[in-house]
Scaffold this motif. Structure first.
Motif, mmCIF file in Angstrom:
data_model
loop_
_atom_site.group_PDB
_atom_site.id
_atom_site.type_symbol
_atom_site.label_atom_id
_atom_site.label_comp_id
_atom_site.label_asym_id
_atom_site.label_seq_id
_atom_site.Cartn_x
_atom_site.Cartn_y
_atom_site.Cartn_z
ATOM 1 N N UNK B 206 0.819 -1.233 0.000
ATOM 2 C CA UNK B 206 0.000 0.000 0.000
ATOM 3 C C UNK B 206 0.843 1.269 0.000
ATOM 4 N N UNK B 207 2.131 1.136 -0.335
ATOM 5 C CA UNK B 207 2.974 2.333 -0.425
ATOM 6 C C UNK B 207 2.483 3.245 -1.556
ATOM 7 N N UNK B 208 1.958 2.630 -2.608
ATOM 8 C CA UNK B 208 1.484 3.417 -3.749
ATOM 9 C C UNK B 208 0.351 4.338 -3.338
ATOM 10 N N UNK B 209 -0.587 3.784 -2.554
ATOM 11 C CA UNK B 209 -1.725 4.599 -2.115
ATOM 12 C C UNK B 209 -1.276 5.672 -1.140
ATOM 13 N N UNK B 210 -0.250 5.362 -0.364
ATOM 14 C CA UNK B 210 0.226 6.312 0.638
ATOM 15 C C UNK B 210 0.818 7.559 -0.013
ATOM 16 N N UNK B 211 1.508 7.379 -1.136
ATOM 17 C CA UNK B 211 2.210 8.515 -1.735
ATOM 18 C C UNK B 211 1.431 9.183 -2.863
ATOM 19 N N UNK B 212 0.332 8.587 -3.320
ATOM 20 C CA UNK B 212 -0.377 9.148 -4.482
ATOM 21 C C UNK B 212 -0.843 10.568 -4.185
ATOM 22 N N UNK B 213 -0.405 11.561 -4.977
ATOM 23 C CA UNK B 213 -0.789 12.947 -4.694
ATOM 24 C C UNK B 213 -2.233 13.284 -5.070
ATOM 25 N N UNK B 214 -2.921 12.365 -5.745
ATOM 26 C CA UNK B 214 -4.290 12.657 -6.188
ATOM 27 C C UNK B 214 -5.335 11.781 -5.494
ATOM 28 N N UNK B 215 -4.934 10.966 -4.531
ATOM 29 C CA UNK B 215 -5.903 10.128 -3.824
ATOM 30 C C UNK B 215 -6.489 9.027 -4.684
ATOM 31 N N UNK B 216 -5.735 8.582 -5.685
ATOM 32 C CA UNK B 216 -6.267 7.570 -6.613
ATOM 33 C C UNK B 216 -6.388 6.194 -5.938
ATOM 34 N N UNK B 217 -5.528 5.929 -4.969
ATOM 35 C CA UNK B 217 -5.547 4.656 -4.243
ATOM 36 C C UNK B 217 -5.298 3.455 -5.163
ATOM 37 N N UNK B 218 -4.116 3.403 -5.775
ATOM 38 C CA UNK B 218 -3.824 2.286 -6.686
ATOM 39 C C UNK B 218 -3.930 0.923 -6.009
ATOM 40 N N UNK B 219 -3.558 0.840 -4.710
ATOM 41 C CA UNK B 219 -3.611 -0.463 -4.029
ATOM 42 C C UNK B 219 -5.038 -0.999 -4.025
ATOM 43 N N UNK B 220 -5.999 -0.103 -3.846
ATOM 44 C CA UNK B 220 -7.400 -0.532 -3.862
ATOM 45 C C UNK B 220 -7.777 -1.045 -5.257
ATOM 46 N N UNK B 221 -7.389 -0.317 -6.280
ATOM 47 C CA UNK B 221 -7.712 -0.728 -7.653
ATOM 48 C C UNK B 221 -7.129 -2.110 -7.944
ATOM 49 N N UNK B 222 -5.900 -2.344 -7.483
ATOM 50 C CA UNK B 222 -5.239 -3.619 -7.777
ATOM 51 C C UNK B 222 -5.966 -4.770 -7.080
ATOM 52 N N UNK B 223 -6.446 -4.547 -5.845
ATOM 53 C CA UNK B 223 -7.158 -5.624 -5.142
ATOM 54 C C UNK B 223 -8.486 -5.933 -5.846
ATOM 55 N N UNK B 224 -9.181 -4.879 -6.298
ATOM 56 C CA UNK B 224 -10.428 -5.110 -7.037
ATOM 57 C C UNK B 224 -10.159 -5.824 -8.363
ATOM 58 N N UNK B 225 -9.024 -5.468 -8.983
ATOM 59 C CA UNK B 225 -8.656 -6.126 -10.239
ATOM 60 C C UNK B 225 -8.377 -7.610 -9.993
ATOM 61 N N UNK B 226 -7.717 -7.913 -8.869
ATOM 62 C CA UNK B 226 -7.462 -9.319 -8.520
ATOM 63 C C UNK B 226 -8.777 -10.066 -8.346
ATOM 64 N N UNK B 227 -9.717 -9.412 -7.647
ATOM 65 C CA UNK B 227 -11.009 -10.075 -7.424
ATOM 66 C C UNK B 227 -11.694 -10.363 -8.762
ATOM 67 N N UNK B 228 -11.648 -9.394 -9.679
ATOM 68 C CA UNK B 228 -12.268 -9.610 -10.988
ATOM 69 C C UNK B 228 -11.615 -10.774 -11.716
ATOM 70 N N UNK B 229 -10.275 -10.872 -11.595
ATOM 71 C CA UNK B 229 -9.576 -11.964 -12.285
ATOM 72 C C UNK B 229 -9.945 -13.313 -11.681
ATOM 73 N N UNK B 230 -10.080 -13.354 -10.336
ATOM 74 C CA UNK B 230 -10.464 -14.612 -9.684
ATOM 75 C C UNK B 230 -11.890 -14.986 -10.088
ATOM 76 N N UNK B 231 -12.789 -14.010 -10.060
ATOM 77 C CA UNK B 231 -14.181 -14.286 -10.440
ATOM 78 C C UNK B 231 -14.263 -14.741 -11.893
ATOM 79 N N UNK B 232 -13.427 -14.136 -12.749
ATOM 80 C CA UNK B 232 -13.407 -14.530 -14.157
ATOM 81 C C UNK B 232 -12.920 -15.972 -14.300
ATOM 82 N N UNK B 233 -11.933 -16.328 -13.471
ATOM 83 C CA UNK B 233 -11.368 -17.677 -13.521
ATOM 84 C C UNK B 233 -12.420 -18.729 -13.190
ATOM 85 N N UNK B 234 -13.286 -18.405 -12.223
ATOM 86 C CA UNK B 234 -14.311 -19.384 -11.828
ATOM 87 C C UNK B 234 -15.645 -19.130 -12.536
#
Lengths: 146, 266
Positions: B206-234
């Motif tokens: 979560x270092x990416x989210x900590x330093x993002x100057x725009x509050x984009x929260x990349x760590x959150x996006x990546x976790x949601x992307x992982x969930x989508x990939x897992x759901x797609x797999x099943x």
């Protein structure tokens, strides 16, 4: 202006440890990876030492006698500490990586409070469990003499 | 309101030479940004100092650098907000350095291109507009505020030990387009996302989210992307399709009618 000492930029794994300004989750990331490597090394050593049984009962008994000392008991405890952390933190990561406990996508409004703040209770619960397991293991080692 | 002097400690880099720290005393005043300090150094002390900037207001993402060990934008970091009387400035980590504080961002943009950061049209009904509900907009809006400054890439510990890892910015961009109800490119993007050096190497530092100057929260996006990939797999992933064209609805009696147009339609 003044020119001071020359310096090289750290690279690779050295940068896991560098900075000193990581957040809590950043340090957990580093410990998770290091404990994972430690467990992998232990597993290889464990398979190797267990394989000594193939050399006969005498070799196995000699090895067991050598292993029965306080230093190795303490090293075993460190393996247990690594296992307790890696297992509980791993469960926490599985929960987070399935996007539970980090909050839904939201409009970023300054001061930003993102997924780091949302998942922190989960992280704290996980670390309390790790602490209890480590303490219980240490108690077992010191007081019970196992 | 008295001026103070702060020492700017800059890591200088010249191609083919070892890096060296150089110190500059800078008279600072309230409201002064790190970028202002660098401008002052260039005007009054050392014209050879190099960095990159453009908008001066946290929009373009050009002036990303490591400020006292933390990646961020020089233009939106107030000098007096930093408690140290010495400010160390380094080029963004995890990037090749062109000169002084100028990183070569090309590797990041190459990875960004690889995840197809654009809407990929699917099956549409003729010229009908692709309607989007406010809920569908919220699904990706936060992640579309990224300004590609590279701060998250510099903070990422996984990228530090695996240069081929895609990194937070491209992965966030992938999720931003995957979640867009007008997009139909998930299957094309998942080829590059499922690679060995890709998303599975992120373990929520979560270092990416900590330093993002725009509050984009990349760590959150990546976790949601992982969930989508897992759901797609099943086989359980639901495609965020466009809002269906419904009937205009029945007007309610308790809501007054809109006033007549003041300008008649031709």
């Amino acid at each position: 202006m003044a020119v001071s000492e020359k310096t090289m930029r750290p690279s690779g794994i050295l940068r896991w440890l560098g900075g000193g300004r990581r957040g809590l989750e950043g340090y957990l990331y580093v410990i998770h990876r290091i404990s994972g490597l430690a467990l992998l090394m232990f597993l290889m050593m464990h398979v190797f030492f267990t394989g000594v049984r193939l050399l006969g009962e005498e070799a196995w008994s000699g090895l067991m006698e050598m292993a029965n000392n306080p230093v190795l008991h303490f090293l075993e405890y460190l393996v247990y500490v690594a296992f307790a952390f890696h297992a509980v933190n791993g469960l926490r990561l599985i929960i987070i990586e399935l996007a539970f406990g980090i909050g839904p996508p939201d409009e970023p409004v300054y001061p930003y409070k993102g997924s780091i703040h949302k998942q922190r209770p989960l992280m704290l619960i996980a670390m309390v469990i790790v602490g209890i397991l480590i303490f219980a293991g240490g108690f077992d080692l010191v007081a019970m003499g196992h | 309101m008295t001026d103070q002097t702060v020492t700017f400690r800059v890591r200088r880099h010249q191609p083919g030479q070892e890096d060296a720290w150089q110190e500059y005393p800078v008279a600072v005043h309230p409201g002064m940004t790190v970028l202002d300090g660098l401008q002052q150094i260039k005007e009054q002390q050392d014209s050879s100092l190099a960095w990159r900037h453009s908008c001066r207001m946290g929009i373009c993402g050009s002036c990303g650098m490591v400020i006292n060990g933390q990646p961020g934008l020089a233009c939106n970091t107030q000098v007096l907000d930093i408690s140290d009387r010495r400010i160390s400035l380094e080029p963004l980590s995890n990037f090749p350095v062109a000169r002084d504080l100028v990183p070569d961002l090309e590797p990041m943009f190459d990875k960004h291109r690889s995840i197809k950061p654009f809407l990929i049209a699917g099956q549409q009904d003729g010229d009908e507009p692709l309607r989007q509900s406010p809920r569908q907009l919220t699904d990706y809006l936060q992640f579309s505020y990224c300004i590609k400054c590279g701060a998250c890439m510099a903070a990422c510990p996984t990228l530090a030990s695996d240069a081929d890892f895609l990194g937070p910015m491209p992965l966030t961009a992938a999720h931003r387009y995957n979640r867009d109800s007008r997009d139909d490119g998930f299957d094309q993007r998942k080829q590059s996302l499922g690679d060995h050096h890709s998303i599975s190497h992120c373990h929520y530092a979560a270092e990416c989210s900590k330093v993002c100057p725009k509050g984009v929260d990349p760590a959150k996006a990546i976790q949601y992307l992982k969930r989508d990939l897992v759901l797609d797999l099943v086989g359980l992933r639901r495609r965020p399709g466009p809002v269906p064209q419904g009937s205009p609805g029945t007007p309610r009696d308790d809501i007054p009618k809109a006033p007549e147009f003041t300008v008649k339609k031709p």
